[in-house]
Design an enzyme around this catalytic site. Structure first.
Site, PDB file in Angstrom:
ATOM      1  N   ASN A 192      32.771  38.594  42.023  1.00 23.59           N
ATOM      2  CA  ASN A 192      33.521  37.881  40.988  1.00 23.59           C
ATOM      3  C   ASN A 192      35.011  38.020  41.323  1.00 23.59           C
ATOM      4  O   ASN A 192      35.403  38.759  42.227  1.00 23.59           O
ATOM      5  CB  ASN A 192      33.190  38.372  39.576  1.00 23.59           C
ATOM      6  N   ARG A 193      35.825  37.301  40.614  1.00 23.32           N
ATOM      7  CA  ARG A 193      37.240  37.251  40.964  1.00 23.32           C
ATOM      8  C   ARG A 193      37.904  38.624  40.838  1.00 23.32           C
ATOM      9  O   ARG A 193      38.716  39.019  41.681  1.00 23.32           O
ATOM     10  CB  ARG A 193      37.948  36.241  40.058  1.00 23.32           C
TER      11      ARG A 193
ATOM     12  N   GLU B 290      36.499  41.581  41.248  1.00 20.08           N
ATOM     13  CA  GLU B 290      36.086  42.420  42.366  1.00 20.08           C
ATOM     14  C   GLU B 290      36.845  42.059  43.639  1.00 20.08           C
ATOM     15  O   GLU B 290      37.269  42.941  44.393  1.00 20.08           O
ATOM     16  CB  GLU B 290      34.580  42.268  42.589  1.00 20.08           C
TER      17      GLU B 290
ATOM     18  N   ASP C  42      22.437  38.174  38.924  1.00 21.86           N
ATOM     19  CA  ASP C  42      21.215  38.314  39.720  1.00 21.86           C
ATOM     20  C   ASP C  42      20.501  36.975  39.858  1.00 21.86           C
ATOM     21  O   ASP C  42      19.961  36.645  40.918  1.00 21.86           O
ATOM     22  CB  ASP C  42      20.268  39.324  39.062  1.00 21.86           C
TER      23      ASP C  42
END
Length: 337
Positions: free
Chosen positions: A209-210, A212, A277
């Protein structure tokens, strides 16, 4: 930033082909426990609610949830993960067998099975309790994982690497899995975490994600100015970077510098647990079926839109994805302001 579309016929074609794929899923499997009940009073022992449990439910979490989403489409799945010799590990095996997923690639290690217990009252999570040991595996346990990887990847259509920083994905394991998949020229989908963020060179789709990505790079990511992205790709060494942006949908960035925008398809957000997931599973399925990275992102986005409308980590079937596509296409346009 361009927006992409997918025809209904192509969607059905990809999902039909995906059902005949075999996906190897490598990573941190968990057992999710849901305790649901009512809150009618505050504890006299501390200022906390007393939850009277009315229902207890188990679910596959982490890489296990990726595996069950693969199975929900009808595809075969081989889960390579570590579990403990305990009640939770046996429960996880039983649940995999119930959905037709083999357990031969699960490695029993000398630590507890990672278990997350969520206590829910009035559809709100009150508290989560994690039982886990997340130090890196080593020695014989890693050797057994490597054996399982080579067996599972040997006949797979795609490889998923699902990292929750619980100790399975140590450098030796990552390198062996990536090499095995590249040798067979099958797509590799990576859902990374911070510990080994830069060990996935050669991945087909890299899906942080952004937050991370920015934490790993130590800098903000400006999607409106793609000229700054080549340096990011050089450092990551991947073919495609898929950034999940919450209510803003997704952005697929290719090595050539182009950015494709995939707006969110969610109609109602009830619970975001497990949505990542589901996205990972559908990315691997569509790529394994011969779809392009942008087609995989679009299909995964519809699947995520269905998943967030369910409570907890849940599966999404191919029929539900087609229904979501139809609802999205047929929905009246909302005037821009």
């Amino acid at each position: 930033m361009r927006r992409q579309q997918l025809s209904r016929d192509r969607l059905i074609e990809l999902l039909d082909e995906a059902s005949r794929c075999r996906v190897a899923v490598l990573g941190d499997a968990m057992l999710d426990v849901y305790l649901r009940g009512d809150v009618e009073r505050i504890s006299p022992e501390a200022p906390v609610p007393v939850v009277r449990v009315r229902e207890k439910r188990h679910a596959l979490g982490g890489a296990g949830n990726v595996a069950q989403n693969v199975r929900a489409v009808g595809a075969a799945c081989d889960l390579i993960a570590a579990i403990g010799d305990d009640v939770a590990g046996r429960q996880l095996c039983s649940m995999l067998e119930a959905i037709g997923a083999p357990v031969a690639s699960l490695v029993t290690v000398d630590r507890p099975t990672t278990t997350k217990t969520r206590i829910v009252a009035r559809s709100q999570q009150v508290v989560r309790v994690d039982e886990e040991e997340d130090g890196d595996l080593s020695g014989v346990e890693v050797d057994r994982l490597l054996t399982a990887i080579h067996r599972a990847v040997g006949d797979a259509s795609a490889l998923v690497i699902e990292d929750y920083n619980k100790g399975v994905l140590v450098p030796r394991v990552i390198e062996a899995a990536m090499q095995a998949a590249r040798a067979r020229r099958i797509p590799i989908v990576v859902d990374p975490k911070y510990r080994n963020f830069f060990l996935y060179r050669g991945a087909t789709v890299f899906k942080p994600n952004r937050r991370e990505l920015e934490a790993a790079l130590g800098a903000a990511v400006d999607l409106e100015h793609p000229e700054a992205l080549p340096a990011t790709f050089e450092r990551l060494g991947v073919d495609n970077l898929l950034l999940t942006l919450g209510e803003r949908g997704m952005a697929l960035v290719s090595a050539g510098g182009g950015i494709a925008r995939v707006p969110t398809a969610a109609r109602e957000v009830y619970d975001v647990v497990g949505a990542g997931d589901t996205v990972t599973a559908y990315l691997a399925l569509v790529l394994g079926a011969g779809g392009s990275a942008i087609e995989a992102a679009i299909v995964a986005n519809y699947a995520a839109g269905v998943e967030v409308g369910k409570l907890g980590a849940a599966t999404v079937s191919a029929a539900e994805v087609i229904d979501a596509f139809d609802a999205h296409v047929l929905a009246p346009a909302v005037p821009s302001i």
